[in-house]
Design a protein around this motif. Structure first.
Motif, PDB file in Angstrom:
ATOM      1  N   ARG A 119     -49.591 -26.206   1.455  1.00  0.00           N
ATOM      2  CA  ARG A 119     -50.150 -27.542   1.284  1.00  0.00           C
ATOM      3  C   ARG A 119     -49.028 -28.567   1.093  1.00  0.00           C
ATOM      4  O   ARG A 119     -48.073 -28.317   0.351  1.00  0.00           O
ATOM      5  CB  ARG A 119     -51.027 -27.544   0.042  1.00  0.00           C
ATOM      6  N   GLY A 120     -49.147 -29.676   1.759  1.00  0.00           N
ATOM      7  CA  GLY A 120     -48.144 -30.725   1.589  1.00  0.00           C
ATOM      8  C   GLY A 120     -46.929 -30.543   2.487  1.00  0.00           C
ATOM      9  O   GLY A 120     -46.002 -31.336   2.415  1.00  0.00           O
ATOM     10  N   THR A 121     -46.925 -29.488   3.293  1.00  0.00           N
ATOM     11  CA  THR A 121     -45.825 -29.318   4.253  1.00  0.00           C
ATOM     12  C   THR A 121     -46.410 -29.361   5.664  1.00  0.00           C
ATOM     13  O   THR A 121     -47.620 -29.194   5.852  1.00  0.00           O
ATOM     14  CB  THR A 121     -45.092 -27.984   4.086  1.00  0.00           C
ATOM     15  N   ARG A 122     -45.557 -29.594   6.618  1.00  0.00           N
ATOM     16  CA  ARG A 122     -46.002 -29.629   8.013  1.00  0.00           C
ATOM     17  C   ARG A 122     -45.027 -28.830   8.853  1.00  0.00           C
ATOM     18  O   ARG A 122     -43.831 -28.815   8.601  1.00  0.00           O
ATOM     19  CB  ARG A 122     -45.984 -31.058   8.550  1.00  0.00           C
ATOM     20  N   ASP A 123     -45.564 -28.171   9.882  1.00  0.00           N
ATOM     21  CA  ASP A 123     -44.679 -27.630  10.902  1.00  0.00           C
ATOM     22  C   ASP A 123     -44.375 -28.785  11.851  1.00  0.00           C
ATOM     23  O   ASP A 123     -45.276 -29.530  12.212  1.00  0.00           O
ATOM     24  CB  ASP A 123     -45.383 -26.510  11.675  1.00  0.00           C
ATOM     25  N   LEU A 124     -43.132 -28.937  12.209  1.00  0.00           N
ATOM     26  CA  LEU A 124     -42.798 -29.954  13.208  1.00  0.00           C
ATOM     27  C   LEU A 124     -42.755 -29.263  14.565  1.00  0.00           C
ATOM     28  O   LEU A 124     -41.825 -28.524  14.863  1.00  0.00           O
ATOM     29  CB  LEU A 124     -41.444 -30.603  12.890  1.00  0.00           C
ATOM     30  N   LEU A 125     -43.791 -29.463  15.351  1.00  0.00           N
ATOM     31  CA  LEU A 125     -43.858 -28.851  16.675  1.00  0.00           C
ATOM     32  C   LEU A 125     -42.921 -29.626  17.606  1.00  0.00           C
ATOM     33  O   LEU A 125     -42.475 -30.723  17.257  1.00  0.00           O
ATOM     34  CB  LEU A 125     -45.297 -28.844  17.157  1.00  0.00           C
ATOM     35  N   PRO A 126     -42.613 -29.046  18.776  1.00  0.00           N
ATOM     36  CA  PRO A 126     -41.550 -29.644  19.599  1.00  0.00           C
ATOM     37  C   PRO A 126     -41.546 -31.178  19.740  1.00  0.00           C
ATOM     38  O   PRO A 126     -40.497 -31.774  19.495  1.00  0.00           O
ATOM     39  CB  PRO A 126     -41.705 -28.928  20.935  1.00  0.00           C
ATOM     40  N   PRO A 127     -42.659 -31.842  20.064  1.00  0.00           N
ATOM     41  CA  PRO A 127     -42.506 -33.300  20.237  1.00  0.00           C
ATOM     42  C   PRO A 127     -42.053 -33.980  18.943  1.00  0.00           C
ATOM     43  O   PRO A 127     -41.261 -34.919  18.970  1.00  0.00           O
ATOM     44  CB  PRO A 127     -43.899 -33.775  20.642  1.00  0.00           C
ATOM     45  N   ASP A 128     -42.557 -33.506  17.791  1.00  0.00           N
ATOM     46  CA  ASP A 128     -42.181 -34.111  16.504  1.00  0.00           C
ATOM     47  C   ASP A 128     -40.750 -33.763  16.126  1.00  0.00           C
ATOM     48  O   ASP A 128     -40.010 -34.597  15.608  1.00  0.00           O
ATOM     49  CB  ASP A 128     -43.131 -33.637  15.400  1.00  0.00           C
ATOM     50  N   ARG A 129     -40.373 -32.502  16.381  1.00  0.00           N
ATOM     51  CA  ARG A 129     -38.994 -32.109  16.031  1.00  0.00           C
ATOM     52  C   ARG A 129     -37.990 -32.878  16.878  1.00  0.00           C
ATOM     53  O   ARG A 129     -36.916 -33.264  16.415  1.00  0.00           O
ATOM     54  CB  ARG A 129     -38.801 -30.591  16.205  1.00  0.00           C
ATOM     55  N   VAL A 130     -38.351 -33.111  18.148  1.00  0.00           N
ATOM     56  CA  VAL A 130     -37.472 -33.875  19.037  1.00  0.00           C
ATOM     57  C   VAL A 130     -37.350 -35.312  18.528  1.00  0.00           C
ATOM     58  O   VAL A 130     -36.257 -35.883  18.482  1.00  0.00           O
ATOM     59  CB  VAL A 130     -38.011 -33.851  20.489  1.00  0.00           C
ATOM     60  N   ALA A 131     -38.478 -35.871  18.091  1.00  0.00           N
ATOM     61  CA  ALA A 131     -38.446 -37.249  17.580  1.00  0.00           C
ATOM     62  C   ALA A 131     -37.607 -37.323  16.308  1.00  0.00           C
ATOM     63  O   ALA A 131     -36.840 -38.276  16.107  1.00  0.00           O
ATOM     64  CB  ALA A 131     -39.873 -37.731  17.313  1.00  0.00           C
ATOM     65  N   LEU A 132     -37.728 -36.305  15.448  1.00  0.00           N
ATOM     66  CA  LEU A 132     -36.916 -36.280  14.227  1.00  0.00           C
ATOM     67  C   LEU A 132     -35.434 -36.127  14.566  1.00  0.00           C
ATOM     68  O   LEU A 132     -34.580 -36.791  13.982  1.00  0.00           O
ATOM     69  CB  LEU A 132     -37.379 -35.137  13.314  1.00  0.00           C
ATOM     70  N   ALA A 133     -35.135 -35.267  15.529  1.00  0.00           N
ATOM     71  CA  ALA A 133     -33.738 -35.054  15.930  1.00  0.00           C
ATOM     72  C   ALA A 133     -33.129 -36.360  16.438  1.00  0.00           C
ATOM     73  O   ALA A 133     -31.963 -36.648  16.191  1.00  0.00           O
ATOM     74  CB  ALA A 133     -33.655 -33.973  17.008  1.00  0.00           C
ATOM     75  N   ARG A 134     -33.948 -37.144  17.110  1.00  0.00           N
ATOM     76  CA  ARG A 134     -33.459 -38.435  17.607  1.00  0.00           C
ATOM     77  C   ARG A 134     -33.058 -39.321  16.416  1.00  0.00           C
ATOM     78  O   ARG A 134     -31.999 -39.942  16.426  1.00  0.00           O
ATOM     79  CB  ARG A 134     -34.566 -39.099  18.430  1.00  0.00           C
ATOM     80  N   LEU A 135     -33.884 -39.323  15.359  1.00  0.00           N
ATOM     81  CA  LEU A 135     -33.556 -40.130  14.178  1.00  0.00           C
ATOM     82  C   LEU A 135     -32.298 -39.592  13.487  1.00  0.00           C
ATOM     83  O   LEU A 135     -31.442 -40.364  13.053  1.00  0.00           O
ATOM     84  CB  LEU A 135     -34.719 -40.136  13.182  1.00  0.00           C
ATOM     85  N   GLU A 136     -32.206 -38.266  13.392  1.00  0.00           N
ATOM     86  CA  GLU A 136     -31.011 -37.664  12.768  1.00  0.00           C
ATOM     87  C   GLU A 136     -29.763 -38.103  13.525  1.00  0.00           C
ATOM     88  O   GLU A 136     -28.735 -38.408  12.940  1.00  0.00           O
ATOM     89  CB  GLU A 136     -31.096 -36.139  12.820  1.00  0.00           C
ATOM     90  N   HIS A 137     -29.893 -38.099  14.839  1.00  0.00           N
ATOM     91  CA  HIS A 137     -28.766 -38.448  15.698  1.00  0.00           C
ATOM     92  C   HIS A 137     -28.373 -39.921  15.508  1.00  0.00           C
ATOM     93  O   HIS A 137     -27.192 -40.240  15.363  1.00  0.00           O
ATOM     94  CB  HIS A 137     -29.152 -38.172  17.144  1.00  0.00           C
ATOM     95  N   ILE A 138     -29.368 -40.791  15.466  1.00  0.00           N
ATOM     96  CA  ILE A 138     -29.098 -42.226  15.260  1.00  0.00           C
ATOM     97  C   ILE A 138     -28.398 -42.416  13.917  1.00  0.00           C
ATOM     98  O   ILE A 138     -27.416 -43.146  13.798  1.00  0.00           O
ATOM     99  CB  ILE A 138     -30.409 -43.047  15.315  1.00  0.00           C
ATOM    100  N   GLY A 139     -28.902 -41.719  12.880  1.00  0.00           N
ATOM    101  CA  GLY A 139     -28.319 -41.837  11.552  1.00  0.00           C
ATOM    102  C   GLY A 139     -26.875 -41.363  11.519  1.00  0.00           C
ATOM    103  O   GLY A 139     -25.993 -42.044  11.005  1.00  0.00           O
ATOM    104  N   ALA A 140     -26.629 -40.177  12.100  1.00  0.00           N
ATOM    105  CA  ALA A 140     -25.278 -39.610  12.071  1.00  0.00           C
ATOM    106  C   ALA A 140     -24.305 -40.515  12.824  1.00  0.00           C
ATOM    107  O   ALA A 140     -23.175 -40.755  12.390  1.00  0.00           O
ATOM    108  CB  ALA A 140     -25.292 -38.210  12.672  1.00  0.00           C
ATOM    109  N   ASP A 141     -24.782 -41.035  13.935  1.00  0.00           N
ATOM    110  CA  ASP A 141     -23.967 -41.897  14.772  1.00  0.00           C
ATOM    111  C   ASP A 141     -23.598 -43.200  14.046  1.00  0.00           C
ATOM    112  O   ASP A 141     -22.436 -43.610  13.997  1.00  0.00           O
ATOM    113  CB  ASP A 141     -24.788 -42.199  16.030  1.00  0.00           C
TER     114      ASP A 141
END
Ligand code: AMP
Length: 433
Positions: free
Chosen positions: A8-30
């Motif tokens: 409860r209170g957690t989510r699996d990030l399926l491919p489209p969501d994980r890809v969207a999160l990775a994009r944010l991680e990348h923007i942040g790191a950059d």
């Protein structure tokens, strides 16, 4: 319903969501790298005392939401999953003697945080934050730089309309008198306070300012304002932060009730919300100055400032704003063949293409060529590499799936040909051979 589900209170990030999160991680790191922040990684859990001391025992995060771990018997220490990154990073700063490094030490980390909160929309027990910390700089210029970095992150992520609330919550010189005045105000209205807030009043009256209870929110509208009680040094610092923000064109809204939920903040405090939506579950991120924290965790007095931006909330806001998700690119080529049983050759050719750096997939099922080609088109592949009898002579067919054209290509030069063809705008491989 399946027997096992994500907690409860957690989510699996399926491919489209994980890809969207990775994009944010990348923007942040950059962005962090561009602003001179260096990556750091701390454990997902710490001694519970790091958070209890660092964040403060009478805070929502520690009192209600700390994710305590059940220790095994041979290991009596009390551990907790990290509810936020700052306390752990400052613990590492002290442990590794970073005060002897050139100051300020600018660090960045992105990862999962854990709070045993009541799960609801936008409030998870496991969520992601993009975090930066500048330790060793008293500001005020770096305060503005960090807030500008946060604003730039939201813009780069595609959130065009974000409101930044700004406040100064004073320091050890001016806050105690203000807190006493605030406590006196609440005591006058004791009957209107809910039980939980009543209990907190004597221990941490400041916490009532960011209470989510409607009755307290109403009381707070008339409460004394910290910004009218700042000492000269804090007032000058706050004015200078604003001047620096104005100079770099960051827009902000002053909010005297913004105190942030954690004890360690001093002076500058800020939070970001989607424009027109400042509900508690919408906060996109927040941060502030914590000039006492390094000392609190056993180091020499060292000023610091940082932020934690909630990436799950940014994804939710992007979805709400209708910003389209960019999906991962399809494979450049799918290797198919006329002999359904010959998976060995298809796998071998795809392996060679991938070793050459191309995104290639092999049809590893044993279906007919027509079905293989249909699947390749469904994948969005630009090309199909078709293996047939010509392989004996060292050739395969290279088919442009969009144009519907194809030609024979030598296996030895297939990777080079594909690379060239993939680069050309029309993906055309030309006619004949
Ligand atoms: P805080 O330090 O509590 O202000 O947290 C910083 C940011 O992390 C918030 O502004 C949110 O964007 C995000 N955040 C905090 N708690 C949660 C949670 N339970 N679920 C999702 N995001 C959260």
């Amino acid at each position: 319903m399946p027997a096992y589900r994500a907690p409860r209170g957690t989510r699996d990030l399926l491919p489209p969501d994980r890809v969207a999160l990775a994009r944010l991680e990348h923007i942040g790191a950059d962005l962090a790298a561009r602003y001179g922040y260096h990556p750091i990684e701390t454990p997902l859990f710490e001694q519970a005392a790091v958070f209890e001391r660092g964040i403060g025992a009478v805070t929502d995060v520690v009192e209600k939401e700390l994710f305590l771990l059940q220790p095994r018997e041979e290991d009596g220490e009390r551990w907790a999953l990290r509810p936020e990154p700052t306390a752990g990073i400052v613990r590492a700063f002290v442990q590794h003697g970073m005060q002897t490094w050139p100051q300020p030490v600018k660090l960045t980390m992105t990862g999962q945080m854990f709070r045993y909160d009541r799960p609801q929309a936008g409030r998870y027990r496991s969520f992601w934050q993009f975090d930066v910390e500048a330790i060793g700089d008293p500001g005020p210029a770096v305060d503005a730089e960090i807030i500008e970095l946060a604003a730039r992150f939201y813009a780069a992520a595609g959130l065009v309309d974000t409101t930044i609330y700004l406040n100064s919550i004073g320091d050890a010189a001016c806050r105690p008198a203000y807190v006493a005045e605030l406590a006196a105000y609440y005591r006058e209205h004791l009957a209107e306070l809910p039980a939980f807030e009543k209990g907190r009043l004597e221990r941490a009256p400041l916490r009532l300012l960011d209470s989510k209870d409607e009755r307290v929110v109403a009381l707070n509208a008339e409460a004394p304002k910290i910004t009218e009680r700042l000492c000269d040094a804090c007032a000058a610092h706050f004015a200078s932060v604003r001047a620096h923000l104005d100079a770099v064109g960051v827009r902000y809204v002053l909010n005297p009730y913004l105190v942030r939920g954690l004890d360690y903040y001093t002076r500058t405090a800020f939070e970001a919300y989607p424009a027109g939506d400042d509900g508690q579950q919408s906060a996109l991120g927040g941060g502030g100055r914590y000039d006492g924290l390094v000392e609190l965790l056993g180091g020499r007095p060292t000023p610091g400032i940082g932020f934690g931006l909630g990436l799950d909330r940014v994804l939710l806001a992007l979805e709400k704003a209708g910003v389209e998700r960019v999906m991962e690119g399809p494979p450049v080529a799918v290797v198919v063949g006329s002999d359904p049983a010959d998976t060995v050759t298809r796998l071998r050719i795809a392996t060679e293409l991938r070793a050459a750096g191309l995104a290639a997939r092999a049809e590893l099922g044993q279906r007919k060529l027509g079905k293989q080609l249909e699947a390749a088109a469904r994948d969005g592949a630009h090309f199909a590499v078709i293996i047939g009898d010509e392989l004996a002579g060292g050739h395969v067919q290279l088919r442009d799936l969009e144009a519907g054209t194809q030609r024979a290509v030598e296996v030895a030069s297939l990777a080079r040909e594909l690379e060239r063809a993939a680069k050309s705008h029309h993906h055309g491989v030309g006619e004949g051979a």
